[in-house]
Design an enzyme around this catalytic site. Structure first.
Site, PDB file in Angstrom:
ATOM      1  N   GLY A 218       0.832  -1.200   0.000  1.00 21.31           N
ATOM      2  CA  GLY A 218       0.000   0.000   0.000  1.00 21.31           C
ATOM      3  C   GLY A 218       0.867   1.250   0.000  1.00 21.31           C
ATOM      4  N   SER A 219       0.417   2.254   0.725  1.00 22.50           N
ATOM      5  CA  SER A 219       1.037   3.576   0.614  1.00 22.50           C
ATOM      6  C   SER A 219       2.409   3.702   1.244  1.00 22.50           C
ATOM      7  CB  SER A 219       0.100   4.637   1.214  1.00 22.50           C
ATOM      8  OG  SER A 219      -1.048   4.796   0.408  1.00 22.50           O
ATOM      9  N   VAL A 220       2.870   2.726   2.048  1.00 18.46           N
ATOM     10  CA  VAL A 220       4.247   2.832   2.530  1.00 18.46           C
ATOM     11  C   VAL A 220       5.223   2.701   1.362  1.00 18.46           C
ATOM     12  CG1 VAL A 220       3.758   2.067   4.886  1.00 18.46           C
ATOM     13  CG2 VAL A 220       4.352   0.360   3.143  1.00 18.46           C
ATOM     14  N   LYS A 222       4.997   4.290  -1.290  1.00 20.28           N
ATOM     15  CA  LYS A 222       5.162   5.619  -1.873  1.00 20.28           C
ATOM     16  C   LYS A 222       6.505   6.235  -1.508  1.00 20.28           C
ATOM     17  CE  LYS A 222       0.183   6.539  -2.071  1.00 20.28           C
ATOM     18  NZ  LYS A 222      -0.977   7.221  -1.447  1.00 20.28           N
TER      19      LYS A 222
END
Length: 485
Positions: A218-220, A222
């Site tokens: 997920g967004s980690v 990014k």
């Protein structure tokens, strides 16, 4: 000599030759293989007659051998069994050494490793019963306890690293198990416990921190994409990215929304720094397309993706997918599609940012000592790679600090301590379930501890089960224990 007697002699000779060859083959060629078979009772009895080495955390044993008072003479004991189960593993008379250090360092613990060769010669001459080596670990008992308590009954994992050295300060996987039940000499009970553990759908014997199923980050993830953008030289923290309310994946009619359907900014543009702070999906999907799959894959590899690490247990390599179309590349920008990671790898990303861009190789065993407590091996910190430049690390740190002070990770904030972090909520499957993530480090100005927290989805309905709500408070407890040690 008549023909029948000659034929009989040939047969007898052939039988003796076959027996001689088979005996020689078994004794010399197959000897090691047969001796090392887990079910070899003679080997097990021989090993149990030895004083198997202890495993220590901060000077206290988390695994040791004690007198059993029965024919097996020694029994393995785990004073804090469940807390350290995935680090120690188990040592069973029936099932041998399994999981954790009991398996990966079995030769040292049993005293058969070549490092102890001269020690064995001395024992042979003096008639001393051979002993195994003692392993001193890098784990910090306060950080380990804080991680276990904060994770509680939730399925997931916590990894904490010293970003300066790669030393593993905490490694927790839940659900856990008690290795004492497998070390027992009540063999019927051991078999029942073994069957129960292996038939448990929650897989308590799997170390989720480093192995088992890989997880969508997920967004980690990014952080990896932002690092690639900054390293390219084409983007700065204040560079404006396209960040509409909804982003149409290239060559499709599929629209990607932001979390909760909210806009990332009043306009359809948002800076890279603000994209990290508010975890903007649409801008990172667009950014991934601008960078391309090769640049993101190269950046992921520099953080350790794809590498087979030994800590000394094997760490399943994390992966960035290959042969992607444009829509799939966009989805990898938010850590979805087929991007898969271990919590250890996510902790390594934060640790590298905290360490001026240098990834240190993670390790669990600090020192190996013989029975006289002489040091026979000591782990020296090793650089794995320079993932990013010090400037990029500084810029990412500032962005991650804003996540804590004014973004999605405020639940990880500590009083009077600068914390850098990133939240993530990773959807998987087709039913909308999602895992909660947090990664970060503290103090941001002089990092002492980096952490990754994964909390597996509790149900198909994950409303409210975001990284900022579920994982960030767990990370806060771990970071607090780390900066106060």
């Amino acid at each position: 000599m008549n023909a029948p007697i000659r034929k009989l002699a040939v047969v007898v000779f052939a039988m003796f030759a076959a027996l001689l060859i088979a005996t020689t083959y078994i004794q010399f060629v197959q000897a090691d293989q047969l001796r090392d078979q887990p079910g070899n009772r003679r080997t097990l009895l021989s090993n149990y007659s030895r004083d198997r080495g202890a495993i220590l955390v901060d000077g206290d044993p988390i695994a040791r051998s004690v007198d059993s008072g029965d024919e097996l003479r020694r029994i393995r004991e785990y004073p804090q069994g469940e807390l350290y189960a995935h680090s120690t593993g188990y040592y069973s008379f029936i099932y041998g050494a399994g999981g954790g250090l009991e398996l990966s360092k079995d030769a040292l613990l049993s005293g058969t490793d070549d490092l102890l060769f001269y020690r064995r010669i001395v024992d042979l001459v003096t008639g001393t019963t051979p002993s195994g080596a003692t392993l001193e670990l890098t784990l910090d008992p306060e950080i380990q306890e804080a991680a276990a308590q904060a994770l509680g009954d939730r399925r997931g994992a916590v990894v904490a690293l010293d970003p300066r050295t790669g030393a593993i300060l905490a490694m927790v996987s839940h659900p856990t198990y008690d290795p004492n039940v497998l070390a027992s000499h009540q063999l019927g009970q051991v078999e029942d416990a073994w069957n129960e553990l292996n038939n448990d759908d929650s897989r308590p014997m799997t170390n989720r921190a480093i192995a088992g199923d890989l997880y969508p980050p997920g967004s980690v993830f990014k952080l990896v994409v932002a690092a690639a953008a900054l390293e390219s030289g084409d983007f700065r923290p204040d560079s404006m990215l396209e960040g509409p309310l909804r982003y149409t994946l290239p060559n499709t009619t599929t629209e990607l929304p932001n979390f909760g359907g909210a806009a990332c900014a009043p306009t359809d543009e948002v800076s890279l720094a603000d994209s990290v702070r508010v975890s903007c999906n649409t801008s990172f999907a667009w950014l991934a397309g601008e960078l391309g799959a090769d640049a993101i894959a190269d950046q992921a590899a520099s953080f350790g993706f794809g590498q087979s690490l030994q800590i000394p247990m094997s760490v399943t390599p994390s992966r960035y997918p290959s042969e992607l179309d444009d829509a799939q590349v966009a989805l990898t920008g938010i850590g979805q599609y087929d991007v898969r990671v271990t919590p250890m790898q996510v902790a390594m990303v934060s640790a590298a940012i905290a360490n001026d861009g240098v990834v240190m190789e993670p390790y669990l065993v600090r020192t190996v000592r013989d029975q006289d407590l002489n040091t026979i091996e000591q782990t020296e910190p090793q650089e794995l790679a320079e993932a990013i430049s010090p400037k990029t690390a500084e810029e990412l740190t500032a962005m991650m600090e804003s996540v804590i002070t004014d973004g999605s990770g405020t639940a990880a904030a500590l009083p009077e301590v600068r914390v850098a972090g990133k939240t993530g909520t990773a959807e998987y499957g087709t039913n909308g379930a999602a895992h909660a993530w947090f990664t970060g480090f503290a103090p941001a100005g002089d990092p002492e501890i980096a952490v990754a927290v994964l909390v597996e989805s509790a149900s198909d309905d994950w409303t409210g089960e975001t990284g900022g709500v579920v994982a960030a408070p767990i990370a806060r407890a771990v970071l607090e224990a780390g900066v106060n040690r």
